[in-house]
Design a protein around this motif. Structure first.
Motif, mmCIF file in Angstrom:
data_model
loop_
_atom_site.group_PDB
_atom_site.id
_atom_site.type_symbol
_atom_site.label_atom_id
_atom_site.label_comp_id
_atom_site.label_asym_id
_atom_site.label_seq_id
_atom_site.Cartn_x
_atom_site.Cartn_y
_atom_site.Cartn_z
ATOM 1 N N ALA A 1 -4.979 10.562 -1.060
ATOM 2 C CA ALA A 1 -5.923 11.679 -1.232
ATOM 3 C C ALA A 1 -5.362 12.751 -2.167
ATOM 4 O O ALA A 1 -6.120 13.461 -2.836
ATOM 5 C CB ALA A 1 -6.247 12.280 0.136
ATOM 6 N N SER B 1 -5.569 4.918 -1.552
ATOM 7 C CA SER B 1 -5.835 5.821 -0.419
ATOM 8 C C SER B 1 -5.058 7.140 -0.513
ATOM 9 O O SER B 1 -5.025 7.903 0.455
ATOM 10 C CB SER B 1 -5.487 5.106 0.894
ATOM 11 O OG SER B 1 -4.126 4.744 0.866
ATOM 12 N N ARG C 1 0.860 -1.185 0.000
ATOM 13 C CA ARG C 1 0.000 0.000 0.000
ATOM 14 C C ARG C 1 0.899 1.238 0.000
ATOM 15 O O ARG C 1 1.638 1.476 0.970
ATOM 16 C CB ARG C 1 -0.898 0.007 1.230
ATOM 17 C CG ARG C 1 -1.802 1.247 1.259
ATOM 18 C CD ARG C 1 -2.713 1.205 2.434
ATOM 19 N NE ARG C 1 -3.667 0.102 2.285
ATOM 20 C CZ ARG C 1 -4.932 0.161 2.680
ATOM 21 N NH1 ARG C 1 -5.387 1.228 3.257
ATOM 22 N NH2 ARG C 1 -5.722 -0.865 2.526
#
Ligand code: FAD
Length: 293
Positions: free
Chosen positions: A58, A56, A10
């Motif tokens: 942003a 994830s 990730r």
């Protein structure tokens, strides 16, 4: 079927994602919404060693107007585009097209960056990018590259992206006041990939086109900006002029045959879309059936 075994990382930032891409190169795949990547992996069409999940981050999501340019982050989801007032007023073609992309569940996860990087020639958004004159912004180890949409798509599921690069944003010119758009596709069911589709953006002056960009999809190995529109610029659009444009269009298309349609059927549908587009944009119902192809 299930995907082959893969490792998962990730990314914590764009910089981190680029580091991971630099380390794994073409053994890695970027994971955004997963709506195209996961089915392809589950069908074992591709088997990357590692997925780099940027979902994830942003910093890659959002829509911003900078002067005359609309900047859309790569992770902006289809549903965000559909609901955005900025897209509605500055890129209404995109808003209309999004409603034809898959179904709500997929639009809730799928992203503009994923759709463009995936580069399905039957996909709506790549054709919109070509029609709107978009610039695709990609970031790699040596910095950013800005690629015209007409140069970005290079073949079926192929783009100008290099294995160590990330698609980070899309830049669109804000639609001019005297612009108009048209979007239509032929598909077996709403939400299916198109058999043939057209995304068009035009400038109108005195009942004529001063610009007309015709972005066809599902007619070849990539979205196509048809040159046939050139014959309709700054001239009165008569049925004869439309028939001539249609002939040029038929000539420049080289559509594939597949289980959905023959090349002749695709040529015919493309010409039908041209006539509907011109008739709609000029509010000239008399032209509706004017391009037999
Ligand atoms: P992902 O699936 O995560 O990634 C797709 C590819 O792009 C992968 O190769 C991935 O490595 C790469 N990638 C993703 N993001 C980046 C990035 N930022 N930089 C570099 N590479 C990246 N699409 C249509 O256009 N029209 C349709 O009618 C349609 N119907 C669908 C129906 C179904 C049932 C399904 C499952 C999907 C459908 N789609 C359709 C596809 C959908 O729109 C996907 O969401 C979209 O194509 C990919 O977006 P994603 O964010 O899910 O990308």
């Amino acid at each position: 079927m299930k995907a082959a075994a893969f490792a998962y990382a990730r990314a914590t930032s764009v910089v981190n994602a680029l580091e991971l891409l630099a380390a794994y190169g073409d053994k890695a795949r970027v994971l955004s919404g997963g709506q195209s990547l996961m089915p392809a992996m589950n069908l074992r069409l591709i088997a990357p060693d590692i997925l780099i999940d940027i979902g994830s981050l942003a910093e890659l999501r959002g829509i911003e107007t900078k002067g005359d340019v609309l900047v859309i982050g790569a992770l902006t989801r289809h549903v965000d585009l559909q609901r955005s007032p900025q897209i509605a007023s500055h890129a209404p073609l995109l808003r209309e097209a999004i409603a034809h992309v898959a179904h709500p569940a997929i639009r809730n996860r799928g992203t503009i960056g994923g759709s463009l990087a995936h580069a399905d020639p039957a996909s709506e958004l790549p054709a919109c990018m070509v029609a709107l004159g978009a610039t695709i912004v990609v970031r790699g180890p040596t910095g950013d590259r800005r690629i015209a949409a007409t140069e970005f798509f290079t073949g079926i599921y192929e783009t100008a992206l290099l294995p160590q690069e990330l698609l980070v944003a899309v830049e669109l010119p804000v639609a001019a006041k005297d612009s108009a758009h048209f979007f239509k596709e032929f598909a077996r069911r709403h939400g299916d990939y198109a058999i043939v589709g057209l995304a068009a953006q035009a400038l109108l002056k005195d009942g004529m086109f001063s610009d007309l960009r015709l972005g066809y999809f599902a007619v070849g190995d990539r979205p196509m900006l048809a040159t046939a529109s050139g014959t309709l610029i700054n001239v009165p659009v008569t049925p004869a002029a439309l028939a001539a444009a249609s002939a040029v269009l038929s000539e420049e298309l080289d559509p594939p045959a597949d289980q959905q349609a023959s090349p002749a059927m695709r040529r015919h549908l493309a010409c039908v879309l041209l006539a509907r587009c011109v008739a709609t944009l000029l509010s000239r119902p008399d032209l509706q059936d004017g391009a037999s192809g």
